[in-house]
Write an enzyme that holds these catalytic residues in place. Structure first.
Site, mmCIF file in Angstrom:
data_model
loop_
_atom_site.group_PDB
_atom_site.id
_atom_site.type_symbol
_atom_site.label_atom_id
_atom_site.label_comp_id
_atom_site.label_asym_id
_atom_site.label_seq_id
_atom_site.Cartn_x
_atom_site.Cartn_y
_atom_site.Cartn_z
ATOM 1 N N ARG A 99 0.836 -1.199 0.000
ATOM 2 C CA ARG A 99 0.000 0.000 0.000
ATOM 3 C C ARG A 99 0.871 1.249 0.000
ATOM 4 O O ARG A 99 0.561 2.247 -0.643
ATOM 5 C CB ARG A 99 -0.947 0.018 1.205
ATOM 6 C CG ARG A 99 -1.929 1.199 1.162
ATOM 7 C CD ARG A 99 -2.870 1.222 2.360
ATOM 8 N NE ARG A 99 -2.162 1.474 3.607
ATOM 9 C CZ ARG A 99 -2.031 0.614 4.594
ATOM 10 N NH1 ARG A 99 -2.568 -0.606 4.503
ATOM 11 N NH2 ARG A 99 -1.367 0.921 5.694
ATOM 12 N N LYS A 147 -7.012 8.832 -18.734
ATOM 13 C CA LYS A 147 -7.206 9.508 -20.007
ATOM 14 C C LYS A 147 -5.932 9.461 -20.858
ATOM 15 O O LYS A 147 -5.469 8.391 -21.204
ATOM 16 C CB LYS A 147 -7.688 10.936 -19.749
ATOM 17 C CG LYS A 147 -8.842 11.048 -18.735
ATOM 18 C CD LYS A 147 -10.068 10.228 -19.109
ATOM 19 C CE LYS A 147 -11.316 10.584 -18.301
ATOM 20 N NZ LYS A 147 -11.218 10.336 -16.853
ATOM 21 N N TYR A 176 -14.716 19.593 -14.284
ATOM 22 C CA TYR A 176 -15.364 18.296 -14.501
ATOM 23 C C TYR A 176 -16.487 18.098 -13.486
ATOM 24 O O TYR A 176 -16.339 18.438 -12.308
ATOM 25 C CB TYR A 176 -14.302 17.202 -14.392
ATOM 26 C CG TYR A 176 -14.847 15.801 -14.281
ATOM 27 C CD1 TYR A 176 -15.741 15.294 -15.221
ATOM 28 C CD2 TYR A 176 -14.453 14.971 -13.234
ATOM 29 C CE1 TYR A 176 -16.242 14.015 -15.102
ATOM 30 C CE2 TYR A 176 -14.933 13.688 -13.123
ATOM 31 C CZ TYR A 176 -15.843 13.215 -14.053
ATOM 32 O OH TYR A 176 -16.332 11.942 -13.942
#
Length: 389
Positions: free
Chosen positions: A56, A205, A108
């Site tokens: 992690r 993206k 966004y």
């Protein structure tokens, strides 16, 4: 903290995209970063390890991606997250109840949703302003303002923000400047070089570019911020799996050449649409008719493949979206394939209708993510989809 691996690496952006932050595997000599599928690292003795304790906190595959993107952005520390929103949520954990954030009004829809539906209930307050106008931004700053968050170009109205002016305002008010660089990518815009404190991306993206993973990444050169972000990353745990990190790292290797192709197609498609629909109906910073074209030319080295068009009514939009063949109707952007979306019902559906109307996100607005197909084929698809409209 993850520092870049090759601090002495020189060369252009394409060279950095391929080589930065990585070395051949010391065990096998593999030129591609291995996929480290482990949660646990064996320690030599108490307090003695090879720099890894639990996945992690750190993973070698993830670190290679973090170093790579940090180098591309001109930063020194990168932090990869499980999604773009996981990244932004972790950045916002730098703040506490009572802190005020000034945010661009046209961001966004998921950013607005996170702030309005979740974080304000934890004591953060937000003021949304038109960041086209530095004076409005300066007027919105208060003694409790701790950050100025902007997106440029904006989603989906393709508005530009003067990053140098935002940096000056933020510094005058001892606030952080946080920039969403998802649309432009470090190939066309590097906000850290104009004074930003943190740059972040939805790496889903353009950084990945192949529509096959979900991720986010933040970059900074500020040592204190880096220490705090590393603590938040490990404590809150919004980290990506190693395979997602590996997929994104594979994508960044071709980022420079892909963005050139997106840019070339974007310019051609936008120019054709302006001729077909009228310049006032096409939103693309690369067009000289865009009201902020001069700023875009000064601040960016390319304009990319994101375009929005105004068709006037939802009925016309539906007709067009039902006709397209190469452009696929989908929520995302930035992949090699061309996508098309209806922001009012998709990316910004969580924004109230009245607010959408105020911003100019109409029922007739269409957003295109222009891919890297042959431009002539994309124009042919748009021609048949717009026939008679």
């Amino acid at each position: 903290m993850t520092r870049i691996y090759d601090e002495d690496l020189t060369g252009g952006m394409a060279t950095r995209a391929i080589h930065a932050g990585q070395r051949p595997d010391p065990v096998s000599g593999a030129i591609m970063t291995p996929l480290y599928l482990t949660s646990t690292y064996v320690q030599e003795s108490i307090g003695v390890n090879k720099g890894y304790e639990y996945a992690r906190g750190k993973n070698p595959t993830r670190q290679a991606l973090e170093r790579n993107v940090a180098t591309l952005e001109g930063g020194t520390h990168g932090f990869a997250f499980s999604s773009g929103m996981g990244c932004l949520d972790s950045i916002m954990k730098l703040f506490r109840a009572g802190d005020h954030i000034v945010c661009g009004e046209n961001v966004y829809g998921g950013t607005f949703r996170l702030f309005d539906r979740i974080l304000r209930h934890f004591g953060l307050s937000f003021t949304y302003v038109d960041t086209d106008d530095p004076q409005r931004v300066a007027d919105a700053m208060t003694p409790s303002t701790r950050a100025l968050l902007v997106e440029t170009p904006t989603n989906p109205l393709m508005r530009l923000t003067d990053l140098a002016a935002m940096s000056d305002i933020a510094k005058r008010h001892q606030a952080l400047l946080i920039v969403d660089n998802t649309f432009a990518t470090p190939i066309f815009q590097r906000p850290l070089e104009t004074g930003a404190d943190i740059v972040w991306h939805s790496s889903t993206k353009y950084l990945n570019g192949h529509s096959d993973m979900i991720g986010g990444i933040a970059v900074t050169s500020n040592e204190e911020l880096a220490t705090r972000l590393q603590f938040i990353l490990n404590a809150a745990g919004a980290v990506p799996g190693p395979f997602d990190a590996w997929l994104c790292l594979r994508g960044t290797k071709t980022l420079a050449i892909r963005m050139k192709a997106h840019d070339a197609n974007g310019r051609e498609v936008a120019g054709w649409l302006a001729t077909r629909l009228g310049h006032e109906r096409v939103l693309y910073a690369g067009l000289e008719s865009h009201p902020q074209h001069a700023l875009a030319a000064r601040q960016m080295s390319g304009f990319g493949g994101m375009i929005s068009i105004e068709l006037g009514t939802r009925e016309r939009v539906k007709t067009m979206l039902d006709r397209v063949r190469l452009f696929s109707l989908a929520e995302s952007l930035g992949g090699v394939e061309s996508l098309i979306s209806h922001p009012a019902s998709m990316t910004h559906a969580s924004v109230e209708a009245d607010r959408r109307a105020e911003l100019g996100i109409t029922e007739g607005l269409v957003r295109l993510s222009v891919g890297v197909e042959d431009a002539a084929d994309l124009l042919g698809d748009l021609e048949q989809a717009l026939h008679g409209l």
